[in-house]
Design an enzyme around this catalytic site. Structure first.
Site, PDB file in Angstrom:
ATOM      1  N   VAL A 141       0.740  -1.409   0.312  1.00  0.00           N
ATOM      2  CA  VAL A 141       0.211   0.467   0.349  1.00  0.00           C
ATOM      3  C   VAL A 141       0.782   1.385  -0.196  1.00  0.00           C
ATOM      4  CG1 VAL A 141      -1.401   1.336   1.498  1.00  0.00           C
ATOM      5  CG2 VAL A 141      -1.905  -0.841   1.357  1.00  0.00           C
TER       6      VAL A 141
ATOM      7  N   ASP B 267      11.020   3.979   5.725  1.00  0.00           N
ATOM      8  CA  ASP B 267      10.519   2.760   6.099  1.00  0.00           C
ATOM      9  C   ASP B 267      11.583   2.726   7.197  1.00  0.00           C
ATOM     10  OD1 ASP B 267       9.189   0.122   5.081  1.00  0.00           O
ATOM     11  OD2 ASP B 267      10.359  -0.117   6.365  1.00  0.00           O
TER      12      ASP B 267
ATOM     13  N   LYS C 159      14.862  -2.621   3.054  1.00  0.00           N
ATOM     14  CA  LYS C 159      13.537  -2.197   2.376  1.00  0.00           C
ATOM     15  C   LYS C 159      14.626  -1.068   1.820  1.00  0.00           C
ATOM     16  CE  LYS C 159       9.813  -4.403   3.686  1.00  0.00           C
ATOM     17  NZ  LYS C 159       8.577  -3.378   3.891  1.00  0.00           N
TER      18      LYS C 159
ATOM     19  N   GLU D 299      -7.516   1.751   1.115  1.00  0.00           N
ATOM     20  CA  GLU D 299      -7.417   1.467  -0.369  1.00  0.00           C
ATOM     21  C   GLU D 299      -7.966   0.703  -0.284  1.00  0.00           C
ATOM     22  OE1 GLU D 299      -5.503  -1.035  -1.244  1.00  0.00           O
ATOM     23  OE2 GLU D 299      -5.520  -1.702   1.526  1.00  0.00           O
TER      24      GLU D 299
ATOM     25  N   GLU E 125      -3.317  -6.778  -5.486  1.00  0.00           N
ATOM     26  CA  GLU E 125      -1.799  -6.740  -5.463  1.00  0.00           C
ATOM     27  C   GLU E 125      -2.243  -7.379  -7.310  1.00  0.00           C
ATOM     28  OE1 GLU E 125      -0.233  -9.676  -2.837  1.00  0.00           O
ATOM     29  OE2 GLU E 125      -0.980  -8.704  -1.145  1.00  0.00           O
TER      30      GLU E 125
ATOM     31  N   LYS F 220     -14.386   0.155   3.687  1.00  0.00           N
ATOM     32  CA  LYS F 220     -13.892  -0.486   3.300  1.00  0.00           C
ATOM     33  C   LYS F 220     -13.621  -1.761   3.854  1.00  0.00           C
ATOM     34  CE  LYS F 220      -9.920  -2.071   2.403  1.00  0.00           C
ATOM     35  NZ  LYS F 220      -9.056  -2.290   1.990  1.00  0.00           N
TER      36      LYS F 220
ATOM     37  N   GLY G 163      -7.567 -16.345  -0.607  1.00  0.00           N
ATOM     38  CA  GLY G 163      -7.269 -15.935   0.070  1.00  0.00           C
ATOM     39  C   GLY G 163      -6.017 -14.467   0.180  1.00  0.00           C
TER      40      GLY G 163
ATOM     41  N   CYS H 194      -6.176  -9.735   2.617  1.00  0.00           N
ATOM     42  CA  CYS H 194      -6.744  -8.752   3.115  1.00  0.00           C
ATOM     43  C   CYS H 194      -7.918  -9.228   3.387  1.00  0.00           C
ATOM     44  CB  CYS H 194      -7.323  -7.653   1.957  1.00  0.00           C
ATOM     45  SG  CYS H 194      -5.647  -7.332   1.722  1.00  0.00           S
TER      46      CYS H 194
ATOM     47  N   ARG I  97       0.098 -14.831   1.458  1.00  0.00           N
ATOM     48  CA  ARG I  97      -0.774 -14.880   3.219  1.00  0.00           C
ATOM     49  C   ARG I  97      -1.764 -15.595   2.297  1.00  0.00           C
ATOM     50  NH1 ARG I  97       0.823  -9.405   4.596  1.00  0.00           N
ATOM     51  NH2 ARG I  97       1.331  -8.667   1.795  1.00  0.00           N
TER      52      ARG I  97
HETATM   53  C1  UGA Z   1      -8.417  -6.776  -1.770  1.00  0.00           C
HETATM   54  C2  UGA Z   1      -9.901  -6.472  -2.757  1.00  0.00           C
HETATM   55  O1  UGA Z   1      -9.857  -6.943  -3.953  1.00  0.00           O
HETATM   56  C3  UGA Z   1      -9.255  -4.936  -3.094  1.00  0.00           C
HETATM   57  O2  UGA Z   1     -10.416  -4.020  -3.070  1.00  0.00           O
HETATM   58  C4  UGA Z   1      -8.221  -4.457  -1.867  1.00  0.00           C
HETATM   59  O3  UGA Z   1      -7.733  -3.004  -1.788  1.00  0.00           O
HETATM   60  C5  UGA Z   1      -7.568  -5.377  -0.396  1.00  0.00           C
HETATM   61  O4  UGA Z   1      -7.688  -6.239  -1.138  1.00  0.00           O
HETATM   62  C6  UGA Z   1      -7.081  -5.052   0.316  1.00  0.00           C
HETATM   63  O5  UGA Z   1      -7.691  -4.732   1.546  1.00  0.00           O
HETATM   64  O6  UGA Z   1      -5.994  -4.202   0.764  1.00  0.00           O
HETATM   65  P1  UGA Z   1      -6.433  -8.913  -3.127  1.00  0.00           P
HETATM   66  O7  UGA Z   1      -6.109  -9.277  -1.342  1.00  0.00           O
HETATM   67  O8  UGA Z   1      -4.971  -8.126  -3.708  1.00  0.00           O
HETATM   68  O9  UGA Z   1      -7.636  -7.915  -2.732  1.00  0.00           O
HETATM   69  O10 UGA Z   1      -7.179  -9.745  -3.993  1.00  0.00           O
HETATM   70  P2  UGA Z   1      -8.629 -10.003  -4.962  1.00  0.00           P
HETATM   71  O11 UGA Z   1      -8.027 -10.070  -6.042  1.00  0.00           O
HETATM   72  O12 UGA Z   1      -9.397  -9.135  -4.794  1.00  0.00           O
HETATM   73  O13 UGA Z   1      -8.600 -11.792  -4.630  1.00  0.00           O
HETATM   74  C7  UGA Z   1      -8.774 -12.424  -3.498  1.00  0.00           C
HETATM   75  C8  UGA Z   1      -9.139 -13.343  -3.233  1.00  0.00           C
HETATM   76  O14 UGA Z   1     -10.309 -13.151  -3.521  1.00  0.00           O
HETATM   77  C9  UGA Z   1      -7.557 -14.563  -4.129  1.00  0.00           C
HETATM   78  O15 UGA Z   1      -7.442 -15.527  -3.669  1.00  0.00           O
HETATM   79  C10 UGA Z   1      -8.861 -14.811  -5.318  1.00  0.00           C
HETATM   80  O16 UGA Z   1      -8.458 -15.777  -6.108  1.00  0.00           O
HETATM   81  C11 UGA Z   1     -10.246 -15.017  -4.731  1.00  0.00           C
HETATM   82  N1  UGA Z   1     -11.307 -14.798  -5.568  1.00  0.00           N
HETATM   83  C12 UGA Z   1     -11.112 -13.824  -7.263  1.00  0.00           C
HETATM   84  C13 UGA Z   1     -12.321 -15.731  -5.998  1.00  0.00           C
HETATM   85  O17 UGA Z   1     -11.842 -16.739  -6.028  1.00  0.00           O
HETATM   86  N2  UGA Z   1     -13.016 -15.752  -6.908  1.00  0.00           N
HETATM   87  C14 UGA Z   1     -12.519 -14.588  -7.973  1.00  0.00           C
HETATM   88  O18 UGA Z   1     -14.122 -13.778  -8.643  1.00  0.00           O
HETATM   89  C15 UGA Z   1     -12.239 -13.218  -7.398  1.00  0.00           C
END
Ligand code: UGA
Length: 439
Positions: free
Chosen positions: A11, A30, A35, A151, A155, A207, A260, A263, A331
């Site tokens: 972030v 940091d 880093k 945010e 990722e 959020k 997973g 977040c 994670r």
């Molecule tokens: C998530 C949110 O999408 C972001 O908007 C948020 O900012 C972020 O958390 C956070 O709080 O910082 P992220 O954890 O990077 O983002 O990943 P995602 O792309 O949302 O995927 C999360 C998980 O859901 C993954 O394991 C992915 O494989 C799974 N997923 C996602 C599914 O199984 N099916 C889907 O249709 C979408």
């Protein structure tokens, strides 16, 4: 504007680099010297596509600096963005705010003029008020203010998500803070990005409520996929048909091995605590968390069943270890549950991930299972002499898997596709036993 960003994780680094790209002067701070050294030497300590270019461009332009010294960074700063970690406390299951509060205190001790402290880290409702309290207690004469600016970065596409967001949420307590935040986002506001101003608690809750809703959609899609398997329906078409209703939509409805990442698991858990503390315990979110935990275990059972009911002594190629594609992040990855379960059932795992091998080794290596877990250097090496192949992460490389060539490598033609990536009809016509999700 001069902005200081504390924390150079996903972030902090993405926000710092992108705000610099919008023309602000940004100093990223940091405490971890290694880093900062990597960043100063032109490296990027995390895997995030496209971030290196933005960092390089803005360093060259002199708008993006890195330091370990918060005191030096804070000179003439108008705003400070907190992007430190908020890990889940193992004992309480709540977001641990010690880094947020420590950073706030350090800011207060080192400023010469009032600043607006912006929380970008995901923090429980009420944290903004506590940050303000620390600022006022430490430096009562300065009248600092706070803002909450959650945010919504994913990722793997964080730069794109930052630059072209669906919305910007700003929790602010005064006109002055609103003006500072408007200045920070002036370029985006000029380009028509929708901005919602709220009070601080509302922004903080937006959020959590958003992440938990997305997690709920995925858990629901996974449940629908299970029902599809039971009744002979095709989940791809069920989701498509549902998504054609504009009220439902088809985003975050892709079934898989369970969500997973750093977040959704953390934020759903934290929201249950926020709700309980508020006197309104959640029923839905708890069900989502339980369903998702169970999902990962059930995926191991699905692999065992695809292998004829037992994996004892069998070699299984696991393709993809990270929690999703385009990241090296492990994670809460489904692989962390599925692989140990398969090993417990007697399997030998041949694992490969295009980007996450180093992180995966840190998470998965364990003296009790190392004999049964081999990390391979390519997809082909993982497939070689395996009795089954299991796709866990939706990397492009696996989407393009050459099923014909794989036939020559595998000992048994068993393909378990937990991301519904491949053309099942083609796999079957080539002689594979093909098992996917909800189809
Ligand atoms: C998530 C949110 O999408 C972001 O908007 C948020 O900012 C972020 O958390 C956070 O709080 O910082 P992220 O954890 O990077 O983002 O990943 P995602 O792309 O949302 O995927 C999360 C998980 O859901 C993954 O394991 C992915 O494989 C799974 N997923 C996602 C599914 O199984 N099916 C889907 O249709 C979408």
């Amino acid at each position: 504007m001069k902005l200081v960003v504390i924390g150079t994780g996903y972030v902090g680094l993405v926000s710092g680099a992108c705000f610099a790209d919008m023309g602000h002067n940004v100093v990223c701070v940091d405490k971890v010297a290694s880093k900062i050294k990597t960043l100063e030497d032109g490296g990027i300590p995390i895997y995030e596509p496209g971030l290196d270019e933005v960092v390089l461009r803005n360093r060259k332009a002199g708008r993006l600096l890195f330091t370990t010294s918060l005191k030096d960074a804070l000179k003439d700063a108008q705003a400070v963005l907190l992007a430190v970690g908020t890990p889940t406390d193992e004992l309480s299951g709540r977001a641990d705010l010690k880094y947020v509060f420590a950073a706030t205190k350090e800011v207060a001790e080192n400023i010469e003029k009032p600043v607006v402290v912006i929380t970008k880290s995901t923090v429980p409702v009420g944290t903004g008020a506590k940050v303000l309290e620390i600022l006022h207690k430490t430096r009562p004469e300065l009248l600092c203010e706070v803002a909450s600016n959650p945010e919504f970065l994913r990722e793997g596409s964080a730069v794109q998500d930052f630059m072209k967001p669906d919305r910007v949420i700003i929790g602010a307590q005064s006109e002055h803070t609103k003006n500072i935040m408007q200045m920070l986002y002036s370029k985006m506001i000029g380009e028509g990005t929708p901005v919602l101003f709220t009070n601080i608690a509302t922004a903080e809750l937006i959020k959590y409520a958003s992440n938990a809703f997305l997690a709920m959609k995925i858990a629901y899609a996974n449940e629908v996929a299970d029902i599809c398997e039971g009744v002979g329906a095709d989940v791809d078409l069920v989701i498509k048909g549902m998504g054609m209703d504009g009220r439902i939509g088809n985003k975050y409805m892709q079934p898989g091995p369970g969500y997973g990442g750093s977040c959704f698991p953390k934020d759903t858990m934290a929201l249950t605590h926020i709700a309980t503390d508020a006197g309104h315990p959640t029923k839905i979110i708890e069900a989502v968390i339980n369903a998702n935990d169970l999902r990962k275990e059930n995926m191991a059972k699905k692999v065992i069943s695809a292998c004829g009911g037992s994996v004892k002594g069998k070699e299984i190629a696991v393709l993809g270890l990270t929690f999703k594609a385009n990241t090296d992040d492990m994670r809460y990855s489904p692989s962390l549950v599925i692989i140990p379960e398969l090993i417990k059932a007697g399997a030998k795992i041949r694992a490969f991930d295009p980007v996450g091998m180093e992180e995966a080794k840190k998470e998965l290596c364990n003296s009790e299972r190392d004999d049964n877990l081999q990390f391979c250097s390519s997809t082909n090496e993982a497939l070689k002499n395996s009795d089954a192949a299991v796709i866990l992460t939706e990397w492009q490389e696996f989407k393009e898997l050459d099923l014909m060539a794989a036939k020559k490598l595998l000992r048994e033609l068993v393909l378990v596709d937990l991301r519904n990536l491949l053309d099942g009809n083609k796999a079957v016509s080539l002689g594979y036993k093909y098992v996917s999700i909800g189809r």
